[in-house]
Scaffold this motif. Structure first.
Motif, short mmCIF file in Angstrom:
data_model
loop_
_atom_site.label_atom_id
_atom_site.label_comp_id
_atom_site.label_asym_id
_atom_site.label_seq_id
_atom_site.Cartn_x
_atom_site.Cartn_y
_atom_site.Cartn_z
N GLY A 235 10.16 -0.35 -11.28
CA GLY A 235 10.43 -1.59 -10.53
C GLY A 235 11.40 -1.16 -9.83
O GLY A 235 11.59 -1.03 -8.51
N VAL A 236 12.24 0.42 -10.31
CA VAL A 236 13.60 0.43 -9.68
C VAL A 236 13.06 1.44 -9.33
O VAL A 236 14.14 2.39 -7.97
N LYS A 237 12.16 2.56 -9.04
CA LYS A 237 11.59 3.37 -7.63
C LYS A 237 11.00 2.07 -6.20
O LYS A 237 10.38 2.93 -5.53
N THR A 238 11.19 0.80 -6.44
CA THR A 238 10.66 0.51 -5.23
C THR A 238 11.43 -1.31 -4.54
O THR A 238 12.24 -1.12 -5.17
N GLN A 239 10.89 -1.32 -3.88
CA GLN A 239 12.08 -2.28 -3.02
C GLN A 239 11.99 -3.00 -4.39
O GLN A 239 9.95 -4.20 -4.74
N MET A 240 13.01 -3.66 -5.40
CA MET A 240 13.22 -4.40 -6.71
C MET A 240 11.55 -5.84 -6.27
O MET A 240 10.95 -6.32 -7.71
N GLU B 169 0.85 -1.27 -0.02
CA GLU B 169 -0.38 -0.48 0.10
C GLU B 169 0.57 1.41 0.44
O GLU B 169 0.57 2.21 0.44
N THR B 170 2.41 1.14 -0.35
CA THR B 170 2.97 2.27 -0.14
C THR B 170 3.66 2.53 -1.59
O THR B 170 3.40 1.61 -2.41
N PRO B 171 4.08 3.47 -1.87
CA PRO B 171 4.40 3.93 -3.41
C PRO B 171 6.62 3.37 -3.28
O PRO B 171 6.74 2.70 -4.54
N PHE B 172 6.56 2.74 -3.04
CA PHE B 172 8.24 2.36 -2.49
C PHE B 172 7.87 0.62 -2.44
O PHE B 172 8.52 -0.04 -2.43
N ALA B 173 7.23 0.53 -1.85
CA ALA B 173 6.69 -1.04 -1.41
C ALA B 173 7.62 -1.77 -0.36
O ALA B 173 8.26 -2.59 -0.33
#
Ligand code: NAP
Length: 549
Positions: free
Chosen positions: A441-446, A249-253
């Motif tokens: 992908g690259v902006k999150t916990q991959m 539920e978060t932008p970066f996972a």
């Protein structure tokens, strides 16, 4: 090297799904798709599994997402039993984890190592992909999953004279497995992105002298790494399923960072600086960028966070000329990938470290004895290129992807990559892409993005099978609508203000297009879920005539 255009040396292998890549994405794809009863196999260019974590063995290589987060969530047993020794995983530890996962879920038997896919052709009549390896093996599969990574094509700049250098040179992403001992050597590191920032303090502690060649200063925050605290670990593990759900539920996972509620400009300066200080002491990048609602959308707000870090650099680095060179002024904090470090700025206080500004005096050539810049020559025994990757599109660019209908991926993407949801490309049916352009992908916990993408792909294939269908392809309209959305979201942020690999700025001649989706993992996942639940609008699902009823 054998000519791949000649007849295959081995019999053609027939699969349901061919997977390109044996890293975190390829391995999970094997597991998930096998669970549907499909015959799958992954093809991996390296001599071992692990992708990024197999190749990037440079000193200090470490993930900058915390280890309890940066791990697979698909098996609760796995996440409960694995013990991470430190707050952030080192490259060897993460590779050990990946190998453990491969053994625990019996994935290795479906990975073919030392195998580089060179050509992938979709035959419209046969409704299948044919993949050809570098040594001429042919593989046929109904579906193809490109899990070849987004920072997996190392790039050494095209410096004149590089082959004449008499010392040894290395790239961060192609590091020798036996390691490199820099003791007593004169070393040059070119590049100050995440890789450079991690290796510089360690190389400095070994080398006789280290010259760091910096073109663009990057923001870096302290990682505050340390041994895993047992209490923290047991609390996290007790809450794992809930934490994973909250992360989605978060932008970066990534869970555990309270959602910001205020603009940085709505807070008095003292209070704001206390907040930044507390984030600085806490360590980690998400927490800092998530301090206020608008750090990535308002330049004025961002200036406050950027200036705080610049002042930290000024108070850490004793030589003020060096400090000013290290203090980034050409991009807002967070618009290039924010680095995490251990003693990076402190390293410039060492007598054996010199920062060389190659913005004002660019590197002209590599000579037999070192690096020549417009300001003079630097004698070196070893050069390390921490110069990055052909990001997001490089791995797919290295494969000749085409269809018998005449579509060629390189042409389709000539003006920049086009995808629908980052998952599929119009004109290339049954080919899925994992964490490529158009994906968050690259902006999150991959690993969260990898699992989400692969789950979506598996569900789509399952949907086709349950409805006696066997082909899926996005429409050109859906694709262009998504690309426009990706760009509109990026344009509403500060990201486009930076010359980053997000826009291909590090590769001369690469089309300047914003590639990652920065709307957030939460928003993206919701959209993907809606598309699946709604019967895949934007995609054409069909049954191919050759299918036997
Ligand atoms: P990068 O961020 O692209 O940095 C490359 C560096 O090399 C930049 O400082 C760049 O300068 C410099 N450079 C490139 N060509 C040059 C030239 N011709 N002359 C002088 N300098 C040149 O690459 P990276 O550090 O390998 O990191 C790539 C990405 O991988 C990261 O952003 C991150 O997503 C991931 N990564 C993550 C971790 C982690 O989790 N801890 C670690 C490493 C990498 P300019 O900025 O001027 O182009």
């Amino acid at each position: 090297m054998p000519d791949a255009s000649h007849s295959p040396a081995r019999p053609t292998r027939q699969l349901d799904v061919a997977i390109v890549g044996g890293g975190l994405a390829g391995l999970y794809a094997i597991h998930r798709l096998r669970g549907l009863g499909l015959k799958v196999r992954a093809y991996e260019a390296g001599s071992g599994i692990g992708g990024t974590w197999f190749w990037n063995r440079y000193p200090g290589a470490r993930c900058d997402v915390e280890s309890l987060e940066y791990s697979y969530s698909f098996s609760n047993e796995l996440q409960q039993e694995w013990k991470w020794p430190e707050r952030y995983g080192t490259q060897p530890e993460i590779l050990r984890y990946i190998n453990h996962v491969a053994d625990r879920f019996d994935l290795r038997r479906d990975v073919q190592l030392n195998t580089r896919i060179k050509v992938a052709t979709f035959d419209s009549k046969a409704n299948e992909w044919t993949l050809r390896t570098e040594d001429g093996e042919e593989i046929r599969a109904r579906y193809c999953v490109m899990a070849a990574g987004n920072l997996s094509t190392p790039r050494v700049p095209d410096f004149k004279g590089i082959q004449s250098f008499k010392g040894k040179w290395y790239h961060s992403g192609l590091w020798p497995h036996e390691g490199v001992d820099f003791t007593g050597l004169r070393v040059g590191v070119i590049g100050t992105g995440s890789s450079g920032v991690q290796m510089i303090p360690i190389i400095a502690s070994q080398a006789k002298h280290l010259h760091v060649f910096q073109r663009t200063a990057n923001f870096s925050l302290p990682a505050r790494n340390g041994p895993m605290e047992p209490e923290r670990e047991s609390r996290h593990k007790a809450e794992y399923p809930a934490r994973r759900a909250a992360a989605a539920e978060t932008p970066f996972a990534i869970a555990g960072h309270p959602k910001p509620t205020q603009s940085a400009l709505d807070v008095p300066t003292d209070e704001r600086n206390r907040a930044y200080e507390s984030k600085w002491q806490e360590g980690g990048s998400i927490s800092y960028l998530y301090a206020y609602t608008d750090l990535l959308v308002s330049k004025e707000s961002n200036d406050t966070a950027s200036e705080f870090v610049r002042n930290k650099i000024r108070s850490t680095v004793k030589d003020q000329k060096t400090a000013e060179l290290l203090a980034p002024k050409d991009h807002p904090i967070g618009t290039k990938r924010l680095c995490l470090d251990t003693n990076y700025y402190e390293t410039y206080n060492r007598d054996n470290v010199t920062l060389v500004d190659v913005r004002s005096a660019p590197i002209q050539e590599i000579t037999e004895t070192g690096v020549r810049t417009a300001a003079g020559d630097y004698e070196l025994d070893a050069i390390v290129f921490a110069t990055g990757f052909d990001a997001m599109t490089g791995a797919l660019r290295e494969i000749d992807v085409r269809t018998t209908e005449g579509a060629v991926l390189a042409d389709h993407w000539a003006g920049g990559p086009l995808t629908y949801l980052g998952l599929m490309v119009s004109g290339f049916p049954n080919m899925f892409v994992v964490t490529g352009p158009g994906s968050p992908g690259v902006k999150t916990q991959m690993i969260a993005s990898i699992e989400q993408h692969v789950d979506w792909i598996a569900d789509a294939i399952d949907h086709l099978h349950r409805h006696q269908l066997d082909r899926i392809a996005p429409s050109a309209d859906a694709e262009s609508e998504w690309v426009n959305h990706v760009n509109a979201v990026a344009d509403s942020t500060l990201y486009p203000l930076a010359n980053s690999w997000y826009v291909g700025a590090n590769i001369p001649g690469k089309p300047r297009v914003f590639m990652p989706y920065v709307g957030g993992f939460d928003r993206y996942k919701k959209r993907c879920d809606e598309v699946a639940a709604g019967g895949y609008p934007g995609f054409t699902l069909s049954r191919h005539e050759s299918v036997v009823a």
